[in-house]
Motif scaffolding. Sequence first.
Motif, PDB file in Angstrom:
ATOM      1  N   LEU A   6       0.861  -1.176   0.000  1.00  0.00           N
ATOM      2  CA  LEU A   6       0.000   0.000   0.000  1.00  0.00           C
ATOM      3  C   LEU A   6       0.898   1.227   0.000  1.00  0.00           C
ATOM      4  N   GLU A   7       0.703   2.079  -0.997  1.00  0.00           N
ATOM      5  CA  GLU A   7       1.548   3.256  -1.146  1.00  0.00           C
ATOM      6  C   GLU A   7       0.696   4.512  -1.131  1.00  0.00           C
ATOM      7  N   ASP A   8       0.899   5.325  -0.121  1.00  0.00           N
ATOM      8  CA  ASP A   8       0.191   6.612  -0.007  1.00  0.00           C
ATOM      9  C   ASP A   8      -1.312   6.469  -0.233  1.00  0.00           C
ATOM     10  N   VAL A   9      -1.872   5.445   0.358  1.00  0.00           N
ATOM     11  CA  VAL A   9      -3.291   5.172   0.117  1.00  0.00           C
ATOM     12  C   VAL A   9      -4.177   6.146   0.880  1.00  0.00           C
ATOM     13  N   MET A  10      -5.101   6.763   0.128  1.00  0.00           N
ATOM     14  CA  MET A  10      -6.126   7.617   0.725  1.00  0.00           C
ATOM     15  C   MET A  10      -7.459   6.929   0.494  1.00  0.00           C
ATOM     16  N   PHE A  11      -8.288   6.956   1.538  1.00  0.00           N
ATOM     17  CA  PHE A  11      -9.643   6.433   1.367  1.00  0.00           C
ATOM     18  C   PHE A  11     -10.604   7.244   2.222  1.00  0.00           C
ATOM     19  N   ALA A  12     -11.762   7.556   1.664  1.00  0.00           N
ATOM     20  CA  ALA A  12     -12.776   8.305   2.416  1.00  0.00           C
ATOM     21  C   ALA A  12     -14.162   7.789   2.096  1.00  0.00           C
ATOM     22  N   PRO A  14     -18.165   9.372   2.406  1.00  0.00           N
ATOM     23  CA  PRO A  14     -18.610  10.776   2.343  1.00  0.00           C
ATOM     24  C   PRO A  14     -18.354  11.502   3.669  1.00  0.00           C
ATOM     25  N   ASN A  15     -17.659  12.613   3.586  1.00  0.00           N
ATOM     26  CA  ASN A  15     -17.327  13.455   4.748  1.00  0.00           C
ATOM     27  C   ASN A  15     -16.540  12.742   5.837  1.00  0.00           C
ATOM     28  N   ASN A  16     -15.845  11.708   5.475  1.00  0.00           N
ATOM     29  CA  ASN A  16     -15.091  10.973   6.495  1.00  0.00           C
ATOM     30  C   ASN A  16     -13.816  10.397   5.862  1.00  0.00           C
ATOM     31  N   ILE A  17     -12.704  11.104   6.099  1.00  0.00           N
ATOM     32  CA  ILE A  17     -11.430  10.575   5.608  1.00  0.00           C
ATOM     33  C   ILE A  17     -11.003   9.458   6.542  1.00  0.00           C
ATOM     34  N   VAL A  18     -10.956   8.270   6.002  1.00  0.00           N
ATOM     35  CA  VAL A  18     -10.659   7.110   6.845  1.00  0.00           C
ATOM     36  C   VAL A  18      -9.160   6.812   6.839  1.00  0.00           C
ATOM     37  N   LEU A  19      -8.554   6.845   5.674  1.00  0.00           N
ATOM     38  CA  LEU A  19      -7.123   6.558   5.577  1.00  0.00           C
ATOM     39  C   LEU A  19      -6.428   7.712   4.879  1.00  0.00           C
ATOM     40  N   ASP A  20      -5.372   8.181   5.506  1.00  0.00           N
ATOM     41  CA  ASP A  20      -4.652   9.337   4.987  1.00  0.00           C
ATOM     42  C   ASP A  20      -3.187   8.941   4.768  1.00  0.00           C
ATOM     43  N   ARG A  21      -2.838   8.704   3.536  1.00  0.00           N
ATOM     44  CA  ARG A  21      -1.476   8.313   3.149  1.00  0.00           C
ATOM     45  C   ARG A  21      -0.943   7.132   3.978  1.00  0.00           C
ATOM     46  N   LEU A  22      -1.638   6.063   3.826  1.00  0.00           N
ATOM     47  CA  LEU A  22      -1.221   4.830   4.505  1.00  0.00           C
ATOM     48  C   LEU A  22      -0.179   4.104   3.651  1.00  0.00           C
ATOM     49  N   ASN A  23       0.919   3.728   4.314  1.00  0.00           N
ATOM     50  CA  ASN A  23       1.986   2.985   3.648  1.00  0.00           C
ATOM     51  C   ASN A  23       2.339   1.754   4.453  1.00  0.00           C
ATOM     52  N   PHE A  24       2.305   0.623   3.840  1.00  0.00           N
ATOM     53  CA  PHE A  24       2.926  -0.556   4.440  1.00  0.00           C
ATOM     54  C   PHE A  24       2.991  -1.675   3.423  1.00  0.00           C
ATOM     55  N   LYS A  25       3.888  -2.613   3.697  1.00  0.00           N
ATOM     56  CA  LYS A  25       4.057  -3.762   2.818  1.00  0.00           C
ATOM     57  C   LYS A  25       4.019  -5.028   3.655  1.00  0.00           C
ATOM     58  N   SER A  57      -6.828   7.731  -3.855  1.00  0.00           N
ATOM     59  CA  SER A  57      -5.535   7.966  -4.495  1.00  0.00           C
ATOM     60  C   SER A  57      -4.518   7.058  -3.826  1.00  0.00           C
ATOM     61  N   GLY A  58      -3.353   7.000  -4.419  1.00  0.00           N
ATOM     62  CA  GLY A  58      -2.353   6.054  -3.948  1.00  0.00           C
ATOM     63  C   GLY A  58      -2.556   4.725  -4.646  1.00  0.00           C
ATOM     64  N   GLN A  59      -1.776   3.760  -4.229  1.00  0.00           N
ATOM     65  CA  GLN A  59      -1.777   2.496  -4.962  1.00  0.00           C
ATOM     66  C   GLN A  59      -1.837   1.292  -4.023  1.00  0.00           C
ATOM     67  N   VAL A  60      -2.618   0.308  -4.438  1.00  0.00           N
ATOM     68  CA  VAL A  60      -2.638  -0.983  -3.747  1.00  0.00           C
ATOM     69  C   VAL A  60      -2.142  -2.027  -4.729  1.00  0.00           C
ATOM     70  N   LYS A  61      -1.125  -2.777  -4.324  1.00  0.00           N
ATOM     71  CA  LYS A  61      -0.640  -3.868  -5.165  1.00  0.00           C
ATOM     72  C   LYS A  61      -0.814  -5.185  -4.431  1.00  0.00           C
ATOM     73  N   ILE A  62      -1.239  -6.185  -5.175  1.00  0.00           N
ATOM     74  CA  ILE A  62      -1.394  -7.526  -4.634  1.00  0.00           C
ATOM     75  C   ILE A  62      -0.451  -8.433  -5.404  1.00  0.00           C
ATOM     76  N   LEU A  63       0.416  -9.128  -4.690  1.00  0.00           N
ATOM     77  CA  LEU A  63       1.399 -10.014  -5.325  1.00  0.00           C
ATOM     78  C   LEU A  63       2.090  -9.308  -6.495  1.00  0.00           C
ATOM     79  N   GLY A  64       2.433  -8.054  -6.260  1.00  0.00           N
ATOM     80  CA  GLY A  64       3.202  -7.291  -7.227  1.00  0.00           C
ATOM     81  C   GLY A  64       2.399  -6.614  -8.324  1.00  0.00           C
ATOM     82  N   GLU A  65       1.081  -6.896  -8.373  1.00  0.00           N
ATOM     83  CA  GLU A  65       0.265  -6.311  -9.446  1.00  0.00           C
ATOM     84  C   GLU A  65      -0.685  -5.252  -8.909  1.00  0.00           C
ATOM     85  N   PRO A  66      -0.879  -4.161  -9.638  1.00  0.00           N
ATOM     86  CA  PRO A  66      -1.896  -3.191  -9.220  1.00  0.00           C
ATOM     87  C   PRO A  66      -3.249  -3.893  -9.087  1.00  0.00           C
TER      88      PRO A  66
END
Length: 249
Positions: A6-12, A14-25, A57-66
């Motif tokens: 997970l690279e700089d993952v943002m998720f919201a 409506p009116n609720n930012i849940v994840l703000d630039r989450l990074n981990f592998k 925004s940001g990217q989620v990769k599974i087993l190396g693939e977007p």
Amino acid sequence: MYAFELEDVMFAYPNNIVLDRLNFKVELGDFVAMIGPNGAGKSTVLKLCVGLLRPISGQVKILGEPVAAFRNWQRIAYVSQNPLRERSFPATVAEVVAMGRVAALGMGRDIRKEDREIIRQSLEWVGMYEHRRDIIGRLSGGQQQRVMIARALAAQAAILVLDEPTAGIDSAATDAIYALLRKLNSSLETTIVVVSHDVEGIAQYAGKVIKINKGAEYYGSSETFRKPGICPKNKGREPSDAVGDGSHA
Ligand SMILES: Nc1ncnc2c1ncn2[C@@H]1O[C@H](COP(=O)(O)OP(=O)(O)O)[C@@H](O)[C@H]1O
Ligand SMILES: [Mg+2]
């Protein structure tokens, strides 16, 4: 090779930012315990990892693939929170586990003798073979979760993602589930990501701990995590030997 990136993952919502630039592998073969307060976004992270949600925004990769290009979904088993709540149909334990096998085979292939053997072995592995003819909804919560693990085993998934499998389960049954997950991780090298409320308990079984709170507040070895003075309470402190690429909120 990484199971999840997970690279700089943002998720919201409506009116609720849940994840703000989450990074981990998560590396293949890892056993990761995911913790964090209620509403921190843990279930959301798992849903992003298994493709049920897409990041803003940001990217989620599974087993190396977007995630958008990923097709090998049979390699991943996901056990949602309260998986059996809607399951009012009278399926037996063996039938639930067979569903895992069918998922692995894909549509249009019948269950054969060797598949039945895999189903039997999976049930024995979790200690539920004697219950194979029982109606799943009538089992205890701990037994139901063991059946869900058997279903993942029957699917021969390389990666197992579980959302609070021990919610509402007593401590002896909880330990049995954690021990089962550890055995799965060490003997079959299944990658495991499990959300847990039980911070102390799970940290004794998992190799790594990730604490979610919009971003990753801590990501490192469970050994470091268990040392006094480090997370969860002491937010400001960076773990000295943190591993992975967790960034900090
Ligand atoms: N389907 C949804 N629609 C709107 N908001 C949601 C939805 N699911 C979760 N949320 C909100 O998103 C936040 C994170 O939820 P969740 O990922 O379930 O947290 P956790 O699993 O850590 O308790 C919470 O504020 C929750 O209320
Ligand atoms: Mg949750």
